[in-house]
Design an enzyme around this catalytic site. Sequence first.
Site, PDB file in Angstrom:
ATOM      1  N   THR A  92      33.003 -14.236  53.000  1.00 52.00           N
ATOM      2  CA  THR A  92      31.590 -14.483  53.323  1.00 52.00           C
ATOM      3  C   THR A  92      30.832 -15.039  52.126  1.00 52.00           C
ATOM      4  OG1 THR A  92      31.581 -12.849  55.076  1.00 52.00           O
ATOM      5  CG2 THR A  92      29.463 -13.292  54.060  1.00 52.00           C
ATOM      6  N   SER A 115      38.853 -13.312  54.783  1.00 52.07           N
ATOM      7  CA  SER A 115      39.960 -12.408  54.431  1.00 52.07           C
ATOM      8  C   SER A 115      40.610 -11.802  55.670  1.00 52.07           C
ATOM      9  CB  SER A 115      39.502 -11.331  53.452  1.00 52.07           C
ATOM     10  OG  SER A 115      38.676 -10.385  54.083  1.00 52.07           O
ATOM     11  N   THR A 168      35.318  -9.384  52.284  1.00 55.00           N
ATOM     12  CA  THR A 168      35.291  -7.923  52.169  1.00 55.00           C
ATOM     13  C   THR A 168      36.205  -7.227  53.180  1.00 55.00           C
ATOM     14  OG1 THR A 168      33.382  -7.822  53.633  1.00 55.00           O
ATOM     15  CG2 THR A 168      32.933  -7.876  51.270  1.00 55.00           C
ATOM     16  N   ASP A 169      36.543  -7.924  54.290  1.00 55.30           N
ATOM     17  CA  ASP A 169      37.321  -7.261  55.354  1.00 55.30           C
ATOM     18  C   ASP A 169      38.598  -6.619  54.823  1.00 55.30           C
ATOM     19  OD1 ASP A 169      35.401  -8.326  57.016  1.00 55.30           O
ATOM     20  OD2 ASP A 169      36.806  -9.289  58.394  1.00 55.30           O
TER      21      ASP A 169
HETATM   22  N1  LIG Z   1      31.848  -9.884  54.234  1.00 56.99           N
HETATM   23  C1  LIG Z   1      32.979 -10.558  54.365  1.00 56.99           C
HETATM   24  O1  LIG Z   1      33.439 -11.173  53.433  1.00 56.99           O
HETATM   25  C2  LIG Z   1      33.637 -10.480  55.696  1.00 56.99           C
HETATM   26  C3  LIG Z   1      34.453 -11.677  56.015  1.00 56.99           C
HETATM   27  N2  LIG Z   1      34.686 -11.696  57.413  1.00 56.99           N
HETATM   28  C4  LIG Z   1      35.775 -11.702  55.253  1.00 56.99           C
HETATM   29  O2  LIG Z   1      36.371 -10.692  55.021  1.00 56.99           O
HETATM   30  O3  LIG Z   1      36.217 -12.745  54.910  1.00 56.99           O
END
Ligand SMILES: NC(=O)C[C@H](N)C(=O)O
Length: 323
Positions: free
Chosen positions: A12, A53, A86-87
């Site tokens: 993200t 991710s 973050t995932d």
């Molecule tokens: N906040 C994030 O980065 C979530 C995103 N969907 C990821 O993990 O790539």
Amino acid sequence: MPQVSVLATGGTIASSENDRGASVASRGAGELLGGIAAGGPNVSSRDVMRLGSYLLGHRELRLICEAVAAELADGGVDGVVVTHGTDTMEETAYLLDLVQHSSKPAVLTGAQRPADHPCPDGPGNLQEAIGVAASPSARDKGTMISFAGNIYAARGTRKAHTVAPSPFKTMDGGPIGQIANGQPHFMSAPIRPRALALPPPAFDSIRVDIVTVHPGSDATLARAAVEAGARGVIIAGSGVGNGNSSILAWVEEAVQAGITVGLGTRVPEGPVVPFYGNGGGADVVRAGALQLGSLPLFQARLLLALMLSHGQKPNPELLAAHI
Ligand SMILES: NC(=O)C[C@H](N)C(=O)O
């Protein structure tokens, strides 16, 4: 002036809206660094990949490990920052920590709001992560996650909230440090087992699955995992790590057939304590499942996959320092 290497992988922090109105990873390291204030450590950067991710596979995790190891081995680099979604940050951070031989810090960071949000959190998180990676006080602490002013050890940390600006939590613990005025302040240091070798190419195709115990669950999915080629299956047991009679019968069979079976818990905090019978944890461990202590399920999955990819059959002695 300290030298920090920033490796971008997507997430993200690098995402903006596409022509269908969906957020996708689209920005590289150069653009991310354009958003942070001048001054501070010298920074070099490189794009390793550009993916959310939630799209990463074992191959991508291996490539990130190799990229980080190469930067840490560079005599001119004092620390590494990895920008990441973050995932699955908890998985990449843990794998990096498992294989990190260097005393220099590796720091993962990301964002909860996309780069094209009116109030993005990525630039601040990146700036703070660079400050952590540049700091002599961050040495000998392995791989960390720096996010929203907190610094977390890799092991035991999970994404614990889907949308909160500070989504990480170290299970059975708290952050090891905090960031104030761009400077890290550490309260503690993680206990780290001796580093393992980098994932070999065989890691890419090693399959370790997780099967959850719930009312009415049976061994159908565990059996399907093995049929699909899983070399390891982790039972996400209920409570302190319990199965049921169907799971127990499958564990007996699978262990006989050479499958690595791990026993974890679907409860977010607290260790596996196998003491119940009638298909409970005591029976499942007696049948040959390896109890996974307090290591979170998704991190345990990578530990087993890494050992299996090195041709090691996980056993209680090999796991002891990690769980
Ligand atoms: N906040 C994030 O980065 C979530 C995103 N969907 C990821 O993990 O790539």
